[in-house]
Every structure is written in C-alpha cells, then in structure tokens.
Scaffold this motif. Sequence first.
Motif, PDB file in Angstrom:
ATOM      1  N   TYR A  87       0.833  -1.202   0.000  1.00 41.90           N
ATOM      2  CA  TYR A  87       0.000   0.000   0.000  1.00 41.90           C
ATOM      3  C   TYR A  87       0.869   1.254   0.000  1.00 41.90           C
ATOM      4  N   MET A  88       1.901   1.262   0.831  1.00 43.17           N
ATOM      5  CA  MET A  88       2.774   2.444   0.886  1.00 43.17           C
ATOM      6  C   MET A  88       3.431   2.691  -0.466  1.00 43.17           C
ATOM      7  N   GLN A  89       3.862   1.619  -1.116  1.00 38.25           N
ATOM      8  CA  GLN A  89       4.479   1.730  -2.432  1.00 38.25           C
ATOM      9  C   GLN A  89       3.489   2.324  -3.436  1.00 38.25           C
ATOM     10  N   LEU A  90       2.262   1.800  -3.429  1.00 39.13           N
ATOM     11  CA  LEU A  90       1.261   2.274  -4.381  1.00 39.13           C
ATOM     12  C   LEU A  90       0.844   3.724  -4.100  1.00 39.13           C
ATOM     13  N   LEU A  91       0.702   4.080  -2.838  1.00 38.86           N
ATOM     14  CA  LEU A  91       0.221   5.416  -2.492  1.00 38.86           C
ATOM     15  C   LEU A  91       1.286   6.494  -2.636  1.00 38.86           C
ATOM     16  N   THR A  92       2.532   6.167  -2.324  1.00 34.45           N
ATOM     17  CA  THR A  92       3.573   7.203  -2.328  1.00 34.45           C
ATOM     18  C   THR A  92       4.497   7.126  -3.529  1.00 34.45           C
ATOM     19  N   GLY A  93       4.719   5.931  -4.052  1.00 36.80           N
ATOM     20  CA  GLY A  93       5.705   5.759  -5.108  1.00 36.80           C
ATOM     21  C   GLY A  93       7.121   5.996  -4.625  1.00 36.80           C
ATOM     22  N   SER A  94       7.289   6.129  -3.310  1.00 37.89           N
ATOM     23  CA  SER A  94       8.597   6.440  -2.728  1.00 37.89           C
ATOM     24  C   SER A  94       9.276   5.193  -2.193  1.00 37.89           C
ATOM     25  N   ARG A  95      10.582   5.197  -2.283  1.00 37.42           N
ATOM     26  CA  ARG A  95      11.384   4.081  -1.794  1.00 37.42           C
ATOM     27  C   ARG A  95      11.641   4.226  -0.294  1.00 37.42           C
ATOM     28  N   VAL A  96      11.546   3.114   0.436  1.00 39.77           N
ATOM     29  CA  VAL A  96      11.893   3.113   1.852  1.00 39.77           C
ATOM     30  C   VAL A  96      13.411   3.076   1.957  1.00 39.77           C
ATOM     31  N   ARG A  97      13.976   4.009   2.710  1.00 41.82           N
ATOM     32  CA  ARG A  97      15.430   4.118   2.848  1.00 41.82           C
ATOM     33  C   ARG A  97      15.956   3.536   4.153  1.00 41.82           C
ATOM     34  N   ARG A  98      15.154   3.637   5.236  1.00 36.13           N
ATOM     35  CA  ARG A  98      15.639   3.231   6.554  1.00 36.13           C
ATOM     36  C   ARG A  98      14.445   2.800   7.399  1.00 36.13           C
ATOM     37  N   VAL A  99      14.653   1.798   8.255  1.00 41.62           N
ATOM     38  CA  VAL A  99      13.580   1.320   9.122  1.00 41.62           C
ATOM     39  C   VAL A  99      14.073   1.139  10.555  1.00 41.62           C
ATOM     40  N   ALA A 119      15.198  -5.663   6.296  1.00 42.50           N
ATOM     41  CA  ALA A 119      15.783  -4.630   7.157  1.00 42.50           C
ATOM     42  C   ALA A 119      15.002  -4.509   8.465  1.00 42.50           C
ATOM     43  N   ALA A 120      13.673  -4.615   8.406  1.00 41.78           N
ATOM     44  CA  ALA A 120      12.860  -4.537   9.618  1.00 41.78           C
ATOM     45  C   ALA A 120      13.163  -5.706  10.550  1.00 41.78           C
ATOM     46  N   LEU A 121      13.325  -6.899  10.001  1.00 45.21           N
ATOM     47  CA  LEU A 121      13.670  -8.061  10.830  1.00 45.21           C
ATOM     48  C   LEU A 121      15.044  -7.884  11.472  1.00 45.21           C
ATOM     49  N   GLU A 122      15.987  -7.330  10.704  1.00 43.41           N
ATOM     50  CA  GLU A 122      17.314  -7.066  11.264  1.00 43.41           C
ATOM     51  C   GLU A 122      17.234  -6.022  12.371  1.00 43.41           C
ATOM     52  N   SER A 123      16.423  -4.998  12.170  1.00 43.83           N
ATOM     53  CA  SER A 123      16.239  -3.970  13.191  1.00 43.83           C
ATOM     54  C   SER A 123      15.655  -4.578  14.461  1.00 43.83           C
ATOM     55  N   CYS A 124      14.712  -5.489  14.317  1.00 45.77           N
ATOM     56  CA  CYS A 124      14.143  -6.178  15.494  1.00 45.77           C
ATOM     57  C   CYS A 124      15.235  -6.952  16.243  1.00 45.77           C
ATOM     58  N   ARG A 125      16.116  -7.602  15.495  1.00 43.35           N
ATOM     59  CA  ARG A 125      17.187  -8.398  16.121  1.00 43.35           C
ATOM     60  C   ARG A 125      18.229  -7.526  16.813  1.00 43.35           C
ATOM     61  N   THR A 126      18.566  -6.383  16.187  1.00 45.16           N
ATOM     62  CA  THR A 126      19.670  -5.560  16.709  1.00 45.16           C
ATOM     63  C   THR A 126      19.228  -4.421  17.606  1.00 45.16           C
ATOM     64  N   GLY A 127      17.964  -4.013  17.488  1.00 39.82           N
ATOM     65  CA  GLY A 127      17.505  -2.857  18.255  1.00 39.82           C
ATOM     66  C   GLY A 127      17.967  -1.529  17.672  1.00 39.82           C
ATOM     67  N   GLN A 128      18.484  -1.549  16.456  1.00 36.16           N
ATOM     68  CA  GLN A 128      19.012  -0.355  15.803  1.00 36.16           C
ATOM     69  C   GLN A 128      18.221  -0.075  14.508  1.00 36.16           C
ATOM     70  N   ALA A 129      18.242   1.187  14.071  1.00 32.77           N
ATOM     71  CA  ALA A 129      17.697   1.514  12.757  1.00 32.77           C
ATOM     72  C   ALA A 129      18.593   0.881  11.698  1.00 32.77           C
ATOM     73  N   VAL A 130      17.995   0.429  10.605  1.00 34.19           N
ATOM     74  CA  VAL A 130      18.742  -0.278   9.564  1.00 34.19           C
ATOM     75  C   VAL A 130      18.424   0.347   8.211  1.00 34.19           C
ATOM     76  N   ASP A 131      19.471   0.589   7.416  1.00 38.05           N
ATOM     77  CA  ASP A 131      19.294   1.065   6.048  1.00 38.05           C
ATOM     78  C   ASP A 131      18.769  -0.061   5.190  1.00 38.05           C
ATOM     79  N   VAL A 132      17.824   0.250   4.303  1.00 41.03           N
ATOM     80  CA  VAL A 132      17.283  -0.735   3.379  1.00 41.03           C
ATOM     81  C   VAL A 132      18.214  -0.833   2.202  1.00 41.03           C
ATOM     82  N   LYS A 133      18.655  -2.038   1.898  1.00 40.27           N
ATOM     83  CA  LYS A 133      19.622  -2.237   0.799  1.00 40.27           C
ATOM     84  C   LYS A 133      18.923  -2.637  -0.478  1.00 40.27           C
TER      85      LYS A 133
END
Length: 158
Positions: free
Chosen positions: A6-18, A144-158
Amino acid sequence: IYPLGYMQLLTGSRVRRVFARSAPFFHQLYADNDAEDLASVTLELDGGLIGSLALGRIGLASHPSGGEIKLQVLGTEGALVIGESRPEVGIYYRNQPPKEPRQRRVANENDYLLAENFAQAIDSDGATIMDARASLAIFATVEAALESCRTGQAVDVK
C-alpha cells in the motif's frame, strides 16, 4: 508485506531506513518458537516521508473472522481511513465448520483488478501495478525490519 505494498502504491517512494520492534504477545506457541505476533515499524522514505506500521496477528481462535484490516493515512493536508474488509456480510448457519470465517467481504474488486492488470501487461507488454522492482523493494524492507528487530538499531534498506 501488504502494508508495504500500500505504501508503495500510495507514495511511489522508496523506503530508505527502518526501525522496528516485535515480540510474541498473544500466543504461547509463537513465544515457544521465537516468532513474533505483534510489531511496530517506523519507515523513512524518499522525499522526507515518514511512515509507521502497527501489525499484529491475534489468531483464528481469538478472532475467527480474520480481524480488522485498516489503512490510516495521515498527511499535512488531511487524513484518510480505509477499512479494507468493508463492506462485509456475516454468514451463520447450522453445523458451520468452526474454522470457517463468519464475516465475508463483498464488493471486493481488488483481486480482480490486480489479475486484470496482470493480463493487460501480458497482452500489451506493459508494466504491472506491482512489478518485480517493487516486490524486491518490499522484500528488502522486510529484511531490514527483521534485522532492526534483532539488533535494536535503525537499519538502512539495501
């Protein structure tokens, strides 16, 4: 996956960080198997957009009709709330299987529209609503979201 679509369709913007958090809050089976059933995700997108997701699965036993599916879009100019499962109708009858959903969606054309878009893309050698690049971007965001859950840190989307 669905909210990111939905976010992709509504914004057309790329997720950079989570930045994400998750835990098993509802089901012992999930806790026993190190699986989450509730998560929150904050997303930084191109163009300075910020998004947030609140996701949960409470299970068939506690919500046999599938639960609430709602999209809330808040912006600087206003807000939009979509109850995806509306309109719906409740169906009840004798000897109904216990796991059969009671609430049924009606007037749901989304599946048809996606299939029609796919068929048109094949016929015209054109693009689809959600193409391979959008799918890869959604996968990378989930990873990236799963990695953020594991590390507790914000993660850049690759």
